[in-house]
Design an enzyme around this catalytic site. Structure first.
Site, PDB file in Angstrom:
ATOM      1  N   MET A   1      -8.385   9.346  -0.963  1.00 23.24           N
ATOM      2  CA  MET A   1      -8.848   9.418   0.205  1.00 23.24           C
ATOM      3  C   MET A   1      -9.604  10.806  -0.024  1.00 23.24           C
ATOM      4  O   MET A   1      -8.942  11.721  -1.026  1.00 23.24           O
ATOM      5  CB  MET A   1      -8.510   9.575   1.603  1.00 23.24           C
ATOM      6  CG  MET A   1      -7.836   7.931   2.317  1.00 23.24           C
ATOM      7  SD  MET A   1      -6.682   8.246   3.236  1.00 23.24           S
ATOM      8  CE  MET A   1      -5.954   6.947   3.812  1.00 23.24           C
TER       9      MET A   1
ATOM     10  N   HIS B   1      -0.760  -1.736  -4.386  1.00 18.69           N
ATOM     11  CA  HIS B   1      -2.042  -0.800  -3.904  1.00 18.69           C
ATOM     12  C   HIS B   1      -2.410   0.712  -3.512  1.00 18.69           C
ATOM     13  O   HIS B   1      -1.364   1.337  -3.022  1.00 18.69           O
ATOM     14  CB  HIS B   1      -2.778  -1.486  -2.421  1.00 18.69           C
ATOM     15  CG  HIS B   1      -4.341  -1.693  -1.784  1.00 18.69           C
ATOM     16  ND1 HIS B   1      -5.266  -1.621  -2.411  1.00 18.69           N
ATOM     17  CD2 HIS B   1      -4.308  -0.320  -0.836  1.00 18.69           C
ATOM     18  CE1 HIS B   1      -5.922  -1.922  -1.136  1.00 18.69           C
ATOM     19  NE2 HIS B   1      -5.548  -0.546  -0.469  1.00 18.69           N
TER      20      HIS B   1
ATOM     21  N   ASP C   1      -7.484  -5.370   3.409  1.00 17.63           N
ATOM     22  CA  ASP C   1      -6.000  -4.102   4.277  1.00 17.63           C
ATOM     23  C   ASP C   1      -6.074  -3.850   5.125  1.00 17.63           C
ATOM     24  O   ASP C   1      -8.065  -3.429   6.018  1.00 17.63           O
ATOM     25  CB  ASP C   1      -6.952  -3.886   3.271  1.00 17.63           C
ATOM     26  CG  ASP C   1      -6.388  -2.149   2.728  1.00 17.63           C
ATOM     27  OD1 ASP C   1      -5.440  -1.997   3.525  1.00 17.63           O
ATOM     28  OD2 ASP C   1      -6.984  -1.330   2.208  1.00 17.63           O
TER      29      ASP C   1
ATOM     30  N   SER D   1       1.404  -1.887  -0.454  1.00 17.03           N
ATOM     31  CA  SER D   1       0.364  -0.036   0.077  1.00 17.03           C
ATOM     32  C   SER D   1       1.166   1.421   0.182  1.00 17.03           C
ATOM     33  O   SER D   1       1.767   1.662   1.203  1.00 17.03           O
ATOM     34  CB  SER D   1      -1.013   0.180   1.389  1.00 17.03           C
ATOM     35  OG  SER D   1      -2.006   1.190   1.754  1.00 17.03           O
TER      36      SER D   1
ATOM     37  N   MET E   1     -11.559   5.688  -1.274  1.00 19.48           N
ATOM     38  CA  MET E   1     -11.982   5.668  -0.125  1.00 19.48           C
ATOM     39  C   MET E   1     -13.308   7.081  -0.338  1.00 19.48           C
ATOM     40  O   MET E   1     -12.188   8.463   0.687  1.00 19.48           O
ATOM     41  CB  MET E   1     -11.359   5.811   1.388  1.00 19.48           C
ATOM     42  CG  MET E   1     -11.213   4.659   1.559  1.00 19.48           C
ATOM     43  SD  MET E   1      -9.583   4.733   2.865  1.00 19.48           S
ATOM     44  CE  MET E   1      -8.265   4.582   0.964  1.00 19.48           C
TER      45      MET E   1
ATOM     46  N   MET F   1     -12.154  -4.815   5.140  1.00 15.33           N
ATOM     47  CA  MET F   1     -11.287  -3.992   5.746  1.00 15.33           C
ATOM     48  C   MET F   1     -10.980  -4.413   6.914  1.00 15.33           C
ATOM     49  O   MET F   1     -11.799  -4.750   7.916  1.00 15.33           O
ATOM     50  CB  MET F   1     -12.249  -2.678   6.348  1.00 15.33           C
ATOM     51  CG  MET F   1     -11.943  -1.203   4.854  1.00 15.33           C
ATOM     52  SD  MET F   1     -10.470  -0.951   3.753  1.00 15.33           S
ATOM     53  CE  MET F   1      -9.231  -0.952   5.200  1.00 15.33           C
TER      54      MET F   1
ATOM     55  N   HIS G   1      -7.907   2.078  -4.296  1.00 12.00           N
ATOM     56  CA  HIS G   1      -9.513   1.908  -3.449  1.00 12.00           C
ATOM     57  C   HIS G   1      -9.955   3.154  -2.967  1.00 12.00           C
ATOM     58  O   HIS G   1      -8.924   3.863  -2.918  1.00 12.00           O
ATOM     59  CB  HIS G   1      -8.346   0.968  -2.512  1.00 12.00           C
ATOM     60  CG  HIS G   1      -9.311   1.112  -0.677  1.00 12.00           C
ATOM     61  ND1 HIS G   1      -9.012   0.609   0.737  1.00 12.00           N
ATOM     62  CD2 HIS G   1     -10.708   0.764  -0.534  1.00 12.00           C
ATOM     63  CE1 HIS G   1      -9.611   0.651   1.438  1.00 12.00           C
ATOM     64  NE2 HIS G   1     -10.232   0.528   0.716  1.00 12.00           N
TER      65      HIS G   1
ATOM     66  N   ASP H   1      -4.808   3.867  -2.382  1.00 12.37           N
ATOM     67  CA  ASP H   1      -5.236   4.412  -1.001  1.00 12.37           C
ATOM     68  C   ASP H   1      -5.729   6.769  -1.506  1.00 12.37           C
ATOM     69  O   ASP H   1      -5.034   6.839  -1.287  1.00 12.37           O
ATOM     70  CB  ASP H   1      -5.345   4.183   0.071  1.00 12.37           C
ATOM     71  CG  ASP H   1      -5.369   3.146   0.314  1.00 12.37           C
ATOM     72  OD1 ASP H   1      -5.718   2.720   0.607  1.00 12.37           O
ATOM     73  OD2 ASP H   1      -3.811   2.595   0.891  1.00 12.37           O
TER      74      ASP H   1
END
Ligand code: DX5
Ligand code: ZN
Length: 218
Positions: free
Chosen positions: A38, A34, A176, A9, A69, A138, A67, A36
């Site tokens: 946000m 990965h 994750d 990640s 979010m 998660m 991913h 993330d």
């Protein structure tokens, strides 16, 4: 038995030396990277956006496991596709019309993943699991790296494995949050196919060796 897939990640990378970390990921046995994203609304944090990720995508030779979010993730399908992403994961909790979003992701030529927060039961996926390429569980509340693994996730992995097998779905199970060699081993035993690891990889003294060890948990 197939080996577990490893998706380091990016959130835990050293952003002062991002290129060095990405080159190490390229050299390693990592299967994916990965990423993330946000928005400070769906989760109480903001990570990085598309201008930074364009650079990451250019340097990274591994398939991108994105991913999101964020609220209304469907607004960014084209941007995620433009990065060259292999997988786009959206949160169940962020999509009112989840079936439509999943079809839109696939129509854009990406694999579709649906993510569940720790308090969201696996059973909510009963009517969509056959359409999914992956389910991302998660094992921490999303928003931050370096949190403690929530042990209840192991039960969810087993339950999800049962749901997938009973429907004939081909979805992979990814987990994750708080994954390290110890929790990773339990997750693989419970039936996980893909492990995301942030701190365990990027804060390790030897990142490449740690990815090798995670890769060989099974
Ligand atoms: C948390 C993110 C994770 C995070 C994992 O919201 O979705 O991908 O980077 O970090 P670790 O492995 O350190 O828990
Ligand atoms: Zn993540």
């Amino acid at each position: 038995m197939d080996k577990v897939l490893i998706s380091p990640s990016l959130l835990s990378a050293d952003f002062g030396c991002l290129k060095d970390d990405l080159l190490k990921v390229n050299q390693s046995e990592a299967d994916w990277l990965h990423i993330d994203i946000m928005d400070g609304v769906f989760v109480p944090n903001i990570s990085f956006g598309f201008p930074v990720l364009k650079y990451v995508a250019e340097l990274c030779e591994k398939p991108l496991d994105v991913h999101l979010m964020i609220v209304q993730p469907e607004k960014f399908i084209n941007e995620v596709k433009a990065l060259g992403a292999m997988m786009m994961n959206v949160h169940y909790e962020a999509c009112t019309h989840l079936h439509r979003v999943v079809q839109q992701i696939k129509a854009a030529g990406m694999k579709a993943g649906v993510t569940l927060n720790p308090a969201t039961p696996v059973s909510v996926l009963k009517d969509i699991v056959e359409d999914l390429d992956m389910v991302l569980l998660m094992s921490v509340n999303p928003g931050f790296g370096g949190q403690k693994f929530i042990p209840h996730t192991l039960k969810k992995v087993a339950e999800l494995r049962e749901l997938i097998d009973s429907t004939g779905s081909k979805a992979l199970i990814e987990v994750d949050g708080g994954v390290n060699l110890e929790t990773g081993k339990s997750l693989v035993e419970a039936g996980a196919d893909v492990l995301v690891a942030g701190n365990a990889v990027f804060k390790a003294p030897d990142m490449i060796a740690m990815i090798h060890d995670l890769k060989n948990l099974k």
